[in-house]
Design a protein around this motif. Sequence first.
Motif, short mmCIF file in Angstrom:
data_model
loop_
_atom_site.label_atom_id
_atom_site.label_comp_id
_atom_site.label_asym_id
_atom_site.label_seq_id
_atom_site.Cartn_x
_atom_site.Cartn_y
_atom_site.Cartn_z
N ASP A 71 1.40 11.44 -9.18
CA ASP A 71 1.27 12.72 -9.89
C ASP A 71 2.06 13.79 -9.15
OD1 ASP A 71 -0.40 11.57 -11.79
OD2 ASP A 71 -2.23 12.07 -10.65
N LEU A 72 2.89 14.50 -9.91
CA LEU A 72 3.76 15.53 -9.33
C LEU A 72 3.63 16.82 -10.13
CD1 LEU A 72 6.90 13.28 -8.86
CD2 LEU A 72 5.55 14.25 -6.99
N ALA A 73 3.52 17.93 -9.43
CA ALA A 73 3.53 19.23 -10.09
C ALA A 73 4.93 19.53 -10.63
CB ALA A 73 3.11 20.32 -9.10
N ALA A 74 5.03 20.49 -11.51
CA ALA A 74 6.35 20.92 -12.00
C ALA A 74 7.19 21.39 -10.82
CB ALA A 74 6.18 22.04 -13.01
N GLY A 75 8.35 20.73 -10.62
CA GLY A 75 9.20 21.06 -9.48
C GLY A 75 8.61 20.69 -8.14
N GLY A 76 7.53 19.91 -8.15
CA GLY A 76 6.80 19.62 -6.93
C GLY A 76 7.32 18.41 -6.17
N PHE A 77 6.79 18.20 -4.98
CA PHE A 77 7.21 17.08 -4.14
C PHE A 77 6.02 16.58 -3.33
CE2 PHE A 77 8.34 21.11 -2.18
CZ PHE A 77 7.74 21.06 -0.92
N ARG A 78 6.06 15.29 -2.97
CA ARG A 78 5.03 14.66 -2.15
C ARG A 78 5.67 13.70 -1.15
NH1 ARG A 78 0.23 12.39 -6.02
NH2 ARG A 78 -0.74 12.02 -3.97
N LEU A 79 5.08 13.62 0.03
CA LEU A 79 5.51 12.67 1.04
C LEU A 79 4.55 11.49 1.03
CD1 LEU A 79 7.46 12.06 3.42
CD2 LEU A 79 5.78 13.15 4.93
N LEU A 80 5.11 10.30 0.80
CA LEU A 80 4.32 9.07 0.71
C LEU A 80 4.63 8.14 1.88
CD1 LEU A 80 4.86 8.28 -3.08
CD2 LEU A 80 3.03 9.65 -2.05
N VAL A 81 3.61 7.38 2.28
CA VAL A 81 3.80 6.30 3.26
C VAL A 81 3.72 4.98 2.50
CG1 VAL A 81 2.96 5.24 5.39
CG2 VAL A 81 2.66 7.70 5.03
N VAL A 82 4.74 4.15 2.66
CA VAL A 82 4.80 2.87 1.93
C VAL A 82 4.84 1.75 2.95
CG1 VAL A 82 6.08 1.48 0.27
CG2 VAL A 82 6.10 3.98 0.07
N GLY A 83 3.91 0.79 2.81
CA GLY A 83 3.87 -0.33 3.75
C GLY A 83 2.94 -1.42 3.29
N SER A 84 2.71 -2.38 4.17
CA SER A 84 1.81 -3.50 3.89
C SER A 84 0.46 -3.22 4.50
CB SER A 84 2.38 -4.80 4.44
OG SER A 84 2.41 -4.72 5.87
N GLN A 107 0.83 -1.19 0.00
CA GLN A 107 0.00 0.00 0.00
C GLN A 107 0.87 1.25 0.00
OE1 GLN A 107 -3.13 0.52 2.78
NE2 GLN A 107 -4.43 -1.05 1.87
N VAL A 108 0.41 2.25 -0.75
CA VAL A 108 1.07 3.55 -0.79
C VAL A 108 0.01 4.61 -0.59
CG1 VAL A 108 2.41 5.17 -2.18
CG2 VAL A 108 2.85 2.70 -2.37
N SER A 109 0.26 5.55 0.30
CA SER A 109 -0.69 6.64 0.52
C SER A 109 0.04 7.96 0.62
CB SER A 109 -1.51 6.39 1.80
OG SER A 109 -0.68 6.37 2.93
N ASP A 110 -0.68 9.02 0.33
CA ASP A 110 -0.15 10.37 0.47
C ASP A 110 -0.23 10.74 1.95
OD1 ASP A 110 -0.25 13.34 0.70
OD2 ASP A 110 -0.05 13.25 -1.48
#
Length: 450
Positions: free
Chosen positions: A431-444, A411-414
Amino acid sequence: MRPDRLWLLAALLIALGCGRWNTVDGAAAAASRVPVGKLVVGAWLPAGLDRYRFSAEDQALLGELGLNQIEWLQRAELDGETAEARAMAWCNEHGVQMPVFYEPRGYTPYDKLQNWATRSPLDEDFVESVGQRVAALKSQWEGAPGFQGYLVGHEDYRSEYYQALAEVVAALGKVDSLRPALTVGRLDHYSDSHAFAEAFFQEGGPPPIFQHEHYVFRGEVPSAGAALQRKLSALVSGYDQVAAHLKGRWGRWHAVVQVQSEVRGTKIYYRKPSAAEISVQVGLALTRGAAGIVYFLYSSGIEQVRDDRGQVVQTRFYEGLVDRDGAPTASYTAVQELNRQLEVLSPLLAGLYFHRGFGAGAWVDNDLLSSVGEDLEFGLFGDKVQQTHLLVVNRRTWEPRSAVLEVKGEQVSDAVTGEVLVVEDGAVAVDLAAGGFRLLVVGSDVDRGS
């Protein structure tokens, strides 16, 4: 085959087995000593550049930008009050913090802590004298809620200063256990960066803060393409160096981010970064564990460079987030919007420890990703042992994109919105904006309690 040659062959096969990327063992990259903490979002020169301006209108505009720290005031006195004192009063009223720079009340202009941190050689009374001045500063400002720490240096690169710097930081740790030492510079400009780090990042007090300045948007840098990417690679390489010097050390770092343009004579020396170019600088710094973003600079104005005889040899024109008359520039709105994003992101990063940052061209073995696309940067965060969060940055400042990542989690979530992203055959589109960034949580599923 001789045993020594068998050993060499085995080593070569291991090296070749690293795959198509330049691979680093993620397990060897220990987490940071301290968590990221609340993100500092600050600006330099908040009250004018060559002339002091801090009217009620100026203060209102400064307050609307979304900063939680300001620093570096002119040496000025108005109606018996210093510019630094006026700025501190504003900080106290608005919940903003500021490190102090000037000498304590009653001392000479040569008694700033920076003056003491750049002395060489040291006399036998040095430690006692520094301790007195630190105690005087603490006594002077201790009642101010905005009193954040002590700015003890600015571009003090020569190695003969490091002994004095170490003594000043040590004195601060003994006298004031609540507030850190801060210094500013570009790490690769220090005569001996490792000796500097040993002197500055000391145990015994709050984690010292190094503010790393590096500006890459020169006048000739294009707004898209390979040449721009090379400049961003140079920028992130410097951030990598800072992260490497902090590994295992007691300290934090802030990125001093370029938002200014600068004309030297008639030449555009630095051009004004776009909103996406400001965003990508912030994102790249965060992927390398930055605990703060400091915009250079807030105010606009003129600097006259003089020779040894006092003659003006060059005039430099700076434009920051507000113009010389205090009106917002286009960058002001861009930074204001970016600060709203950082305000939401800050509590999510605050308790996390930084593990490692990397790009697609320098792959790091890790717990969250198995492959990525081009022009992306990543920061790995989690607790002291396990990686759980992934900061993703789009290095393409000229276009938004949907980046496909191969992940090791189910599973991946914002982390900001809580949106659950679809994982198909181990791949997820982000999905990423131009020059943008996102923090994701990755797990089971189990990790996420489902």
